[in-house]
Design an enzyme around this catalytic site. Structure first.
Site: not given
Ligand code: GLN
Length: 492
Positions: A79, A154, A178
């Site tokens: 990532k 994400s 995420s």
């Molecule tokens: N959906 C979560 C957010 O928008 C994901 C965040 C993450 O795990 N980086 O905050």
């Protein structure tokens, strides 16, 4: 035999018996990326030169029989919020579009030391803010199972890359789902480890007290191998835990008979897609058949999980992102301003850089965070959220007095359509309802494919006690021995 389809263990066997070389394996993956990634768009940067150099190094280690680990010569993706020296690390943000770190994250170093081969950096929601990978400043990634749908976010780029066989394994990051949500949407296995199990040094922070780096793999056994390499304390991260690292592979293959699985009743509520619920219930039946004891449990503060998660996220993220101001990292509006050194203009540099560099969702969260942290609102929002966070943690502690792991859905639906939720941030936040509470509590959670609903993959999560990843691997592996959902490949 298709080299890009191999699991870590299969590839390792072929490498150490010298039936294939790492250069061959890496070239096969790079070719697959060239063929397929223009459709999926999982990579932001492809590191072919570095990959081939690392592959040659791995082959040399194998030839000499020196220093061989289960990851030696294995191609992986990472990532794009995890720092890689001399390789662009963007967080899929315009503000870091040309940022090249001068140092590696601890995780990057550990994987390189193990001999793993980095093939590229993967797309994500900008700074990890999103549940669909559509908040990338560059382009959205598609779900390999249906290119008109999102891969989840994400870490959507990593999930899509693993699912489409554009790497042998991936590294994601989970602040509030995420790793797990995209793993579930794309039919792969993903782990959010216990907070502090994997050092965060070199991970570009979203929420320092939630962020966890975790493996994204074809199956549980591979997941255990990757965690083995990246877990463990490091002096650069004072929140990384000193506790000894067990041999994770030891728990694989052990019977789950007599282990207690909890079903948190607050997680099975109206609004869940019928096919998602059916798949999770069927998984519970299989666990019962495997000899596990099933108990209903209650996590009474679950309804506060999402608000607590987002309040703390806004606050910490707004503080963490203050460092992107045009004077230190990445984009700077400095050049365009007449007298950049004039003291009254430094504010213009901040404002213009942040105006041009951050996307809408990032700006929205920074503003909400500044608001919740401001005098007068701090006690009402931030402090309150921290107190409720303790209650969330206690809910899990109480549940774990009666069970060894909990089972829950990942998301009320399967992967939604690209564009379906982009106009409605609140409905995007709501898709995190089942994953958000685990990060404030710090507990580990493993996502495993468990079926399909309307032709799209369904994932479940197994939530464990602090530092008890082994039990999650034991249960998840037992499940994957008697099911083959994780072996289904997208029709690319
Ligand atoms: N959906 C979560 C957010 O928008 C994901 C965040 C993450 O795990 N980086 O905050």
């Amino acid at each position: 035999m298709q080299l890009h389809n191999l699991s870590i263990r299969e590839a390792h066997q072929l490498l150490i018996t010298k039936k294939i070389s790492s250069v061959e394996l890496t070239q096969a993956i790079l070719q697959r990326i060239r063929d397929v990634d223009p459709k999926v768009k999982s990579y932001v940067t492809i590191t072919d030169d570095l990959a081939l150099e690392q592959a040659r190094g791995a082959d040399e280690r194998i030839r000499k029989g020196e220093n061989i680990t289960p990851l030696t010569g294995i191609p992986f993706s990472m990532k794009d919020c995890i720092s890689t020296r001399d390789v662009r690390t963007t967080c899929s943000s315009k503000i870091l579009e040309n940022y090249i770190p001068q140092y590696n994250a601890i995780v990057t170093n550990r994987l390189a030391d193990a001999g793993a081969v980095l093939v590229g950096k993967t797309n994500m929601d900008e700074f990890g803010m999103g549940s669909s990978c559509e908040n990338s400043a560059f382009f959205p990634t598609s779900n390999p199972w249906d290119l008109t749908r999102v891969p989840g976010g994400s870490s959507g780029g990593t999930a899509a890359a693993v699912a489409a066989n554009l790497c042998t394994f991936g590294i994601g990051e989970d602040t509030g789902g995420s790793v797990r949500m995209p793993a579930g949407f794309c039919n792969i296995t993903g782990l959010k480890p216990t907070y502090g199990r994997v050092p965060r040094y070199g991970l570009i922070a979203l929420v320092s007290s939630f962020d966890c780096i975790g493996p994204m793999t074809r199956d549980v056994a591979d997941c255990a191998q990757v965690l083995q390499v990246i877990a463990g304390q490091d002096a650069h991260d004072s929140t990384s835990l000193l506790d000894a690292i067990p041999d994770y592979s030891e728990s694989l293959g052990k019977s789950v008979k007599g282990l207690r699985l909890g079903i948190p009743k607050e997680y099975f509520i109206a609004g869940m897609e019928a096919g998602v619920e059916r798949a999770i219930r069927e998984a519970i039946r299989i666990f019962e058949e495997l000899g596990m004891e099933i108990h209903e449990v209650s996590l009474p503060h679950t309804k506060y999980g999402l608000p607590v998660y987002y309040l703390i996220l806004f606050a910490e993220a707004s503080a963490n992102l203050a460092r992107f101001d045009g004077t230190r990292f990445g984009l700077s509006a400095n050049d365009g301003i007449a007298s950049p050194l004039g003291i009254e203009n430094i504010v213009d540099i901040y404002l213009k850089t942040r105006h041009d560099g951050f996307g809408d969702e990032v700006k929205r969260r920074i503003m909400l965070g500044a608001y919740t942290l401001s005098a007068g609102y701090y006690d009402a929002y931030y402090l309150k959220a921290q107190k409720v966070r303790t209650l969330l943690r206690r809910d899990f502690e109480t549940a774990f007095e009666k069970c060894d792991a909990l089972i829950a859905p990942i998301c009320p639906t399967t992967a939604f359509k690209l564009g379906e939720k982009t106009g409605d941030p609140l409905s995007m936040y709501l898709s995190d309802i089942y994953v958000a509470a685990t990060n404030p509590a710090g507990v580990p959670s493993l996502t495993i494919p468990c079926g399909f609903s309307n032709d799209m993959p369904v994932g479940m999560q197994l939530i464990g006690k602090h530092l008890d990843e082994q039990t999650l691997f034991q249960i998840g592996h037992a499940y994957q021995q008697v099911t083959d959902w994780h072996k289904q490949l997208p029709p690319l």
